[in-house]
Each structure stands twice: as structure tokens, then as C-alpha cells.
Write a protein that holds these residues in place. Structure first.
Motif, PDB file in Angstrom:
ATOM      1  N   VAL A 286       0.845  -1.192   0.000  1.00 44.15           N
ATOM      2  CA  VAL A 286       0.000   0.000   0.000  1.00 44.15           C
ATOM      3  C   VAL A 286       0.883   1.246   0.000  1.00 44.15           C
ATOM      4  N   TYR A 287       0.715   2.084  -1.017  1.00 40.46           N
ATOM      5  CA  TYR A 287       1.409   3.366  -1.060  1.00 40.46           C
ATOM      6  C   TYR A 287       0.477   4.417  -0.469  1.00 40.46           C
ATOM      7  N   VAL A 288       0.978   5.154   0.522  1.00 38.39           N
ATOM      8  CA  VAL A 288       0.129   6.094   1.254  1.00 38.39           C
ATOM      9  C   VAL A 288       0.588   7.518   0.997  1.00 38.39           C
ATOM     10  N   ARG A 289      -0.345   8.378   0.633  1.00 38.33           N
ATOM     11  CA  ARG A 289      -0.049   9.808   0.546  1.00 38.33           C
ATOM     12  C   ARG A 289       0.221  10.306   1.964  1.00 38.33           C
ATOM     13  N   ALA A 290       1.404  10.823   2.213  1.00 38.04           N
ATOM     14  CA  ALA A 290       1.790  11.219   3.565  1.00 38.04           C
ATOM     15  C   ALA A 290       0.953  12.405   4.050  1.00 38.04           C
ATOM     16  N   PRO A 291       0.452  12.328   5.305  1.00 42.68           N
ATOM     17  CA  PRO A 291      -0.316  13.449   5.860  1.00 42.68           C
ATOM     18  C   PRO A 291       0.603  14.588   6.294  1.00 42.68           C
ATOM     19  N   GLU A 292      -0.019  15.687   6.710  1.00 41.66           N
ATOM     20  CA  GLU A 292       0.731  16.824   7.282  1.00 41.66           C
ATOM     21  C   GLU A 292       1.411  16.405   8.572  1.00 41.66           C
ATOM     22  N   LYS A 293       2.438  17.165   8.972  1.00 39.68           N
ATOM     23  CA  LYS A 293       3.114  16.814  10.221  1.00 39.68           C
ATOM     24  C   LYS A 293       2.761  17.768  11.354  1.00 39.68           C
ATOM     25  N   ASN A 294       1.737  18.587  11.172  1.00 38.65           N
ATOM     26  CA  ASN A 294       1.367  19.448  12.310  1.00 38.65           C
ATOM     27  C   ASN A 294      -0.070  19.188  12.737  1.00 38.65           C
ATOM     28  N   GLY A 295      -0.453  19.764  13.893  1.00 39.62           N
ATOM     29  CA  GLY A 295      -1.789  19.533  14.437  1.00 39.62           C
ATOM     30  C   GLY A 295      -2.036  18.040  14.613  1.00 39.62           C
ATOM     31  N   VAL A 296      -3.273  17.614  14.354  1.00 41.42           N
ATOM     32  CA  VAL A 296      -3.630  16.201  14.479  1.00 41.42           C
ATOM     33  C   VAL A 296      -2.880  15.367  13.433  1.00 41.42           C
ATOM     34  N   GLY A 297      -2.450  16.026  12.347  1.00 40.55           N
ATOM     35  CA  GLY A 297      -1.685  15.332  11.307  1.00 40.55           C
ATOM     36  C   GLY A 297      -0.441  14.648  11.862  1.00 40.55           C
ATOM     37  N   LEU A 298       0.182  15.236  12.883  1.00 43.40           N
ATOM     38  CA  LEU A 298       1.387  14.628  13.467  1.00 43.40           C
ATOM     39  C   LEU A 298       1.069  13.240  14.035  1.00 43.40           C
ATOM     40  N   ALA A 299      -0.124  13.099  14.625  1.00 42.01           N
ATOM     41  CA  ALA A 299      -0.535  11.794  15.174  1.00 42.01           C
ATOM     42  C   ALA A 299      -0.724  10.784  14.047  1.00 42.01           C
ATOM     43  N   VAL A 300      -1.331  11.236  12.950  1.00 38.28           N
ATOM     44  CA  VAL A 300      -1.571  10.337  11.812  1.00 38.28           C
ATOM     45  C   VAL A 300      -0.227   9.935  11.197  1.00 38.28           C
ATOM     46  N   TYR A 301       0.645  10.933  11.032  1.00 32.25           N
ATOM     47  CA  TYR A 301       1.974  10.679  10.449  1.00 32.25           C
ATOM     48  C   TYR A 301       2.754   9.678  11.311  1.00 32.25           C
ATOM     49  N   ASN A 302       2.702   9.884  12.631  1.00 35.91           N
ATOM     50  CA  ASN A 302       3.409   9.013  13.568  1.00 35.91           C
ATOM     51  C   ASN A 302       2.926   7.558  13.469  1.00 35.91           C
ATOM     52  N   ARG A 303       1.602   7.350  13.361  1.00 37.29           N
ATOM     53  CA  ARG A 303       1.088   5.969  13.266  1.00 37.29           C
ATOM     54  C   ARG A 303       1.516   5.353  11.932  1.00 37.29           C
ATOM     55  N   LEU A 304       1.434   6.161  10.863  1.00 33.74           N
ATOM     56  CA  LEU A 304       1.767   5.627   9.540  1.00 33.74           C
ATOM     57  C   LEU A 304       3.248   5.302   9.410  1.00 33.74           C
ATOM     58  N   ILE A 305       4.095   6.180   9.942  1.00 34.01           N
ATOM     59  CA  ILE A 305       5.530   5.945   9.782  1.00 34.01           C
ATOM     60  C   ILE A 305       5.947   4.677  10.531  1.00 34.01           C
ATOM     61  N   ARG A 306       5.242   4.383  11.637  1.00 31.71           N
ATOM     62  CA  ARG A 306       5.528   3.146  12.369  1.00 31.71           C
ATOM     63  C   ARG A 306       4.950   1.939  11.639  1.00 31.71           C
ATOM     64  N   ALA A 307       3.725   2.105  11.094  1.00 34.18           N
ATOM     65  CA  ALA A 307       3.136   1.013  10.308  1.00 34.18           C
ATOM     66  C   ALA A 307       4.051   0.681   9.127  1.00 34.18           C
ATOM     67  N   ALA A 308       4.736   1.719   8.616  1.00 33.45           N
ATOM     68  CA  ALA A 308       5.604   1.551   7.445  1.00 33.45           C
ATOM     69  C   ALA A 308       7.015   1.108   7.834  1.00 33.45           C
ATOM     70  N   GLY A 309       7.236   0.865   9.148  1.00 32.24           N
ATOM     71  CA  GLY A 309       8.597   0.517   9.562  1.00 32.24           C
ATOM     72  C   GLY A 309       9.584   1.595   9.131  1.00 32.24           C
ATOM     73  N   PHE A 310       9.142   2.855   9.146  1.00 31.50           N
ATOM     74  CA  PHE A 310       9.955   4.042   8.833  1.00 31.50           C
ATOM     75  C   PHE A 310      10.369   4.122   7.362  1.00 31.50           C
ATOM     76  N   GLU A 311       9.649   3.404   6.503  1.00 32.07           N
ATOM     77  CA  GLU A 311       9.956   3.479   5.071  1.00 32.07           C
ATOM     78  C   GLU A 311       9.184   4.648   4.438  1.00 32.07           C
ATOM     79  N   VAL A 312       9.900   5.727   4.139  1.00 29.20           N
ATOM     80  CA  VAL A 312       9.293   6.905   3.505  1.00 29.20           C
ATOM     81  C   VAL A 312      10.035   7.180   2.211  1.00 29.20           C
ATOM     82  N   ILE A 313       9.262   7.385   1.142  1.00 32.01           N
ATOM     83  CA  ILE A 313       9.886   7.693  -0.142  1.00 32.01           C
ATOM     84  C   ILE A 313       9.518   9.118  -0.541  1.00 32.01           C
ATOM     85  N   ARG A 314      10.516   9.908  -0.904  1.00 30.64           N
ATOM     86  CA  ARG A 314      10.224  11.295  -1.328  1.00 30.64           C
ATOM     87  C   ARG A 314      10.259  11.360  -2.836  1.00 30.64           C
ATOM     88  N   VAL A 315       9.152  11.828  -3.429  1.00 31.13           N
ATOM     89  CA  VAL A 315       9.104  11.853  -4.907  1.00 31.13           C
ATOM     90  C   VAL A 315       9.010  13.279  -5.397  1.00 31.13           C
TER      91      VAL A 315
END
Ligand code: AMP
Ligand code: MG
Length: 337
Positions: free
Chosen positions: A308-337
Motif C-alpha cells: 500500500v502506497y500512502v499519501r503522507a499526511p501533514e506533520k502538524n496539528g492532528v496530522g502529526l498523530a496520523v503521520y506518527n502511526r503511519l511511519i511506524r506502520a511503514a517501519g519508517f519506510e518513507v519515499i520522497r518523490v
């Protein structure tokens, strides 16, 4: 053991409280996610919570109270800042880490000399605490490592046969777990786990709010975790999750090169017009993303997604919580395009 599904009627809540008093475990709705509730002062009940989840013994359980004034009964001392924060944010999705006393067994605190205290606002959880008269230890009611449950059905799927009952209180309002903070000095808070009480909100009360490094970065070998949960892979469905940071056009171009059997994209509602590949959406703003994220991760597994490729959420406000859960679900695999 047969797991009973209880309604959130007065009788349902009385039965749930009875189970808790008898040292049994009950799945309970809260405003964040569903919790696996047990009497926090009963070592045997707490041990079975760890077993039911398959949770590592050093990962502490949060203790839920009906009112912040009860925190004095379970802690050695409470800084003035904690009272100020409680006045503003309790009841609600904020957990404060405080020095514990002997009324909280070490098994509950994962061997630490501190305890995370939270006063939930959900009327069902609140009432069960009152009726049972016990402090309720309640980690998220998922199998350890899997996405947290935001409905009674999710809890049943993970816990059927392992716990006494689940109370059905509908879908969780916030959808991500509480904000966990520790207090440093007179007026500084450190966020150990981001949630719906955001850094911006905490800054209304605190002079400074530090975001712990481990919230967005993988712990390095030998580095000590400020909060034990940071050490473990979390929130992961069976499918491989890959976060992709960049514009929608670059995202589409990138996924196009990876596309194939079992590949899905998890995108924002606003991305869906003309999106060329198989996808699910998870809302149009951070609050909706928080509300939907865990449900979507489970639905992706049900749909047979493998990657599953996920569009990364914002890193501020509640977005930081979403980003934190996703980055852990992804085992810290983030790709910058
Ligand atoms: P969960 O029970 O699934 O909501 O996860 C609770 C998380 O809160 C744990 O993974 C810990 O990281 C954190 N936590 C709970 N109690 C403490 C504590 N005493 N000190 C630091 N972190 C804590
Ligand atoms: Mg959890």
C-alpha cells in the motif's frame, strides 16, 4: 471462553463493571480507540491483558480514572502544570506520565516507576470506571502490533475467545490513541506519543512543548526510549505500508511504476478524481484521517492488499498523530518523490 457482546445500555454497563470487579477483561469504547479494560490494581487481571494482546511485558498500560482528582490516590506527587493541563484537557484524550505509588503494581507500569494517567470523556468508559470503583488499565484492544480497533467488531475479531466481553459503543470519535506527555521542569511538556490534543493546544498552557525525537525517527541501536512503546513496530496491517511524500502528480507517476497485483494506494478524498490506480481514501483533513486510518488499514487487509502506497499526511496539528502511526506502520519506510 465465550466473549459476550454487550450493548451500551445501563444493564450492559453494569455487567461490564461486574466483570472488571471480578478480575475479568472487557473491551470498552473510548473517544480515542477501543480499550482492553481490566482492574489496574489486580495483578492477575493485568497479566492476562498482556497475554490477550501478546504485548511485551515492558510496555506499560495507561490507567484510566473517572476524575483527575483521583490521580492523587495513585501517584507520589503531581506537578502544578499537570493540574493546569487537567483543568483544560480532562476529561479527554490526554495521558500524563506521573511518578506512581504502590497502589499501581509494577506489572501495570511495565516495570517503570511512573504511570500514565488518563481521564476518558467517553460516557461508556466513564460510567464503567464509576460503576466498578476501580482504576481501569486499558491498552488499545488490538492484537499487539496490529492496527488499533475503532469499533466493537474490530475488537471481536482480535479478541474473541480471549476476553469476557466487549461493549458496543459505536465507532470511536477520534480514531487514534491519546496524546501521551511527560512533564519536564515547571512549565514544559514532552510529547511521547502525539494524538488529538495537539502540540498547538498544549502550548496554550505550557511555555514549551517538545516533540520527542522518536515520534518521527527510528530509535538507533542502544538509544533509550523515553516511552517503551516507541521501541516496537506498531499499527501494522499484514500488507506492506510505504509512505510517499510529494505532490499528487509525482505520487501517481511513482505508483505507476510499482503498480501490479495486490498494490493499493491510500489517498486523500480530494485526490480521487481521475486517480488511475486501485485506491482507498482516508478523508480530506487531519481529523478525518485520524478517524479513518486504522479502519482503512484493516479494510486494506480484508481486500487482499499486499503493498500500500500512502499519501503522507501533514506533520502538524492532528496530522502529526496520523503521520506518527503511519511511519511506524511503514517501519519508517518513507519515499520522497
Ligand atoms: P496503548 O496502551 O496501546 O494505548 O499504548 C500506551 C503507550 O503509552 C505505551 O506504548 C507507552 O509508550 C506509553 N506509556 C504508558 N505509560 C507510560 C509511562 N509510564 N511512561 C512512558 N510511556 C508510557
Ligand atoms: Mg496500542
Amino acid at each position: 471462553m465465550e466473549t459476550v457482546l454487550l450493548s451500551d445500555s445501563a444493564t450492559g454497563l453494569e455487567k461490564a463493571a461486574e466483570f472488571i470487579k471480578n478480575g475479568e477483561i472487557v473491551g470498552i469504547p473510548t473517544e480515542t480507540v477501543y480499550g482492553l479494560g481490566a482492574d489496574a490494581s489486580n495483578e492477575d487481571a493485568v497479566r492476562r491483558v498482556f497475554e490477550a494482546k501478546g504485548r511485551p511485558a515492558d510496555n506499560p498500560l495507561i490507567v484510566h480514572l473517572a476524575d483527575f482528582s483521583q490521580a492523587e490516590k495513585y501517584t507520589l506527587s503531581i506537578p502544578a502544570l499537570a493540574f493546569k493541563l487537567a483543568e483544560r484537557f480532562c476529561p479527554g484524550p490526554l495521558t500524563m506520565v506521573l511518578p506512581k505509588n504502590d497502589r499501581i503494581p509494577v506489572i501495570t507500569s511495565g516495570g517503570l516507576d511512573t504511570v500514565g494517567i488518563r481521564v476518558p470523556s467517553h460516557p461508556v468508559m466513564h460510567r464503567i470506571i464509576e460503576l466498578s470503583g476501580r482504576p481501569i488499565a486499558a491498552p488499545s484492544a488490538n492484537t499487539s502490533g496490529y492496527p488499533s480497533p475503532t469499533s466493537a467488531e474490530h475488537v471481536m475479531r482480535d479478541m474473541n475467545g480471549r476476553i469476557a466481553a466487549v461493549v458496543d459503543g459505536g465507532s470511536s470519535e477520534f480514531g487514534v490513541e491519546s496524546t501521551v506527555i511527560s512533564i519536564e521542569g515547571g512549565s514544559t511538556a514532552r510529547i511521547l506519543r502525539p494524538g488529538c490534543i495537539t502540540r498547538e493546544m498544549l502550548l496554550e498552557i505550557c511555555s514549551d512543548v517538545i516533540i520527542d525525537h522518536a515520534i518521527l525517527h527510528e530509535l538507533e541501536a542502544g538509544q533509550k526510549a523515553a516511552s517503551p512503546g516507541m521501541k516496537y513496530k506498531h499499527y501494522s496491517p499484514r500488507a506492506d505500508i510505504i509512505m510517499v511524500e510529494g505532490s499528487l502528480d509525482s505520487f501517481i507517476a511513482y505508483v505507476g511504476k510499482q503498480n501490479g497485483e495486490g498494490v493499493y494506494s491510500l489517498i486523500f478524498d480530494t485526490d480521487r478524481d481521475g486517480f488511475p490506480y486501485r485506491y482507498m481514501t482516508y478523508g480530506k483533513n487531519s481529523s478525518e484521517q485520524a478517524h479513518l486510518l486504522f479502519q482503512r488499514l484493516r479494510e486494506l487487509d480484508d481486500a487482499g492488499a499486499e503493498r500500500v502506497y500512502v499519501r503522507a499526511p501533514e506533520k502538524n496539528g492532528v496530522g502529526l498523530a496520523v503521520y506518527n502511526r503511519l511511519i511506524r506502520a511503514a517501519g519508517f519506510e518513507v519515499i520522497r518523490v
